[in-house]
Scaffold this motif. Structure first.
Motif, mmCIF file in Angstrom:
data_model
loop_
_atom_site.group_PDB
_atom_site.id
_atom_site.type_symbol
_atom_site.label_atom_id
_atom_site.label_comp_id
_atom_site.label_asym_id
_atom_site.label_seq_id
_atom_site.Cartn_x
_atom_site.Cartn_y
_atom_site.Cartn_z
ATOM 1 N N THR A 1 -3.820 -46.113 22.747
ATOM 2 C CA THR A 1 -4.572 -44.860 22.779
ATOM 3 C C THR A 1 -4.287 -44.016 21.548
ATOM 4 N N SER A 2 -5.276 -43.195 21.190
ATOM 5 C CA SER A 2 -5.160 -42.299 20.040
ATOM 6 C C SER A 2 -4.614 -40.950 20.471
ATOM 7 N N PHE B 1 -19.676 -43.451 15.685
ATOM 8 C CA PHE B 1 -18.851 -44.102 14.686
ATOM 9 C C PHE B 1 -19.117 -43.630 13.266
ATOM 10 N N THR B 2 -19.729 -42.459 13.089
ATOM 11 C CA THR B 2 -19.845 -41.902 11.746
ATOM 12 C C THR B 2 -18.472 -41.374 11.326
ATOM 13 N N PRO B 3 -18.259 -41.132 10.027
ATOM 14 C CA PRO B 3 -16.946 -40.608 9.598
ATOM 15 C C PRO B 3 -16.574 -39.285 10.258
ATOM 16 N N THR B 4 -17.576 -38.520 10.736
ATOM 17 C CA THR B 4 -17.281 -37.237 11.379
ATOM 18 C C THR B 4 -17.287 -37.329 12.895
ATOM 19 N N PRO C 1 -13.399 -42.163 15.304
ATOM 20 C CA PRO C 1 -12.656 -42.464 14.077
ATOM 21 C C PRO C 1 -11.743 -41.339 13.626
ATOM 22 N N GLN C 2 -12.122 -40.091 13.915
ATOM 23 C CA GLN C 2 -11.235 -38.984 13.535
ATOM 24 C C GLN C 2 -9.937 -39.010 14.346
ATOM 25 N N SER D 1 -6.949 -45.532 9.635
ATOM 26 C CA SER D 1 -7.990 -44.900 8.818
ATOM 27 C C SER D 1 -9.374 -45.391 9.205
ATOM 28 N N TYR D 2 -10.403 -44.677 8.761
ATOM 29 C CA TYR D 2 -11.781 -45.058 9.103
ATOM 30 C C TYR D 2 -12.125 -46.479 8.651
ATOM 31 N N PRO D 3 -11.832 -46.892 7.410
ATOM 32 C CA PRO D 3 -12.102 -48.301 7.050
ATOM 33 C C PRO D 3 -11.354 -49.297 7.942
#
Length: 297
Positions: free
Chosen positions: A196-197, A279-282, A286-287, A295-297
């Motif tokens: 989990t994040s 799943f966009t960078p914002t 992913p945040q 990281s996002y990549p």
């Protein structure tokens, strides 16, 4: 569609151009080729597909339909399979599964188009028994489309009829008054164990009664994100455990985002689980993982 095409502008959201060329899987035994077909032209092969990352939301994208097609075509893909995708999309069934697993969910009822057409008074009485305020939403929708907040009896009919425009089944749930909207990412590791994040909190501005479509997606939204969420360490740890339990209860694979309400007494209620989160960078998923060291990549 280019990255620039996918951005909203002047409160207008992007759309897929239906006039463009059709792309399809070849369909031959053992083949994973993508083929472009155009009128009066010989079909062209783009190449074979190694794996599909199904970043699609709503019906046909995250409800098991696409996943079933890929299973039948023998194409590998990211994320949950047919069952978990279908249950995750149908919020009414999701609540049944989560509750059976001993997880806390908001009280609610399901209203079908037939229920509403044959006995509106009975439906209204069932909704009133839930108490106000409440929310009516398409059971198999997403992105807060077709959701209404119901404050009194006079708003019930309009809310149900709006939701029925998007689905033949409506979920009506009690509003969690005073609840903070906190989300947690789940990611399965290479050995299959989910991790989990750090959780994040969504706070909408005064112009929005809830986290609606405009607050989520339009450029002038006044939504704020607290990352990580301002929670006592013990509450954060307690939240991360049921996130994994929800992931397992639906038989999810790969990844998911679990959305909670944190009540004033720090108790938790699961709002929903999203088998293919934004799943966009914002986007939140992913945040949250970036905050957690991935990281996002």
């Amino acid at each position: 569609m280019t990255p620039a095409d996918s951005r909203s502008a002047d409160r207008t959201l992007p759309e897929v151009d239906a006039s463009r060329s059709m792309v399809a899987l070849l369909g031959a035994a053992g083949s994973t080729d993508l083929v472009v077909t155009e009128a009066a032209r010989v079909p062209q092969t783009l190449g074979s597909v190694d794996v599909v990352f199904p970043l699609l939301h709503g019906p046909r994208g995250e409800d098991g339909t696409l996943q079933g097609m890929l299973e039948m075509a023998g194409v590998r893909y990211v994320g949950s399979g047919v069952l978990a995708s279908a249950v995750g999309m149908d919020k009414a069934y999701m609540k049944i599964v989560l509750e059976a697993a001993g997880l806390p969910v908001t009280p609610g009822i399901t209203v079908t188009r037939r229920d509403w057409a044959t006995d509106q008074l009975s439906v209204i009485e069932r909704i009133e028994a839930l108490d106000y305020p409440s929310f009516a939403k398409p059971a198999r929708g997403g992105s807060s489309i077709g959701i209404s907040k119901i404050h009194d009896r006079g708003e019930i009919a309009e809310a149900i009829e709006l939701a029925l425009q998007y689905d033949a089944k409506v979920l009506v749930e009690v509003a969690v008054v005073g609840g903070r909207e906190v989300e947690c990412g789940v990611l399965a590791t290479s050995d299959g164990d989910p991790e989990t994040s750090r959780p994040a909190e969504v706070r909408t501005g005064a112009d929005h009664e809830f986290y609606d479509f405009e607050a989520k997606y339009l450029a002038d939204r006044d939504t704020e994100i607290d990352l990580p969420a301002d929670l006592p360490p013990e509450v954060e740890q307690e939240l991360r455990r049921p996130a994994v339990r929800a992931f397992d209860a639906l038989s999810c694979e790969g990844l998911a985002r679990v959305d909670f309400f944190v009540l004033p007494d720090q108790s938790l209620i699961i709002n929903e689980l999203n088998t293919m989160p934004g799943f966009t960078p914002t986007s939140m998923f992913p945040q949250m993982w970036a905050e957690s060291g991935v990281s996002y990549p």
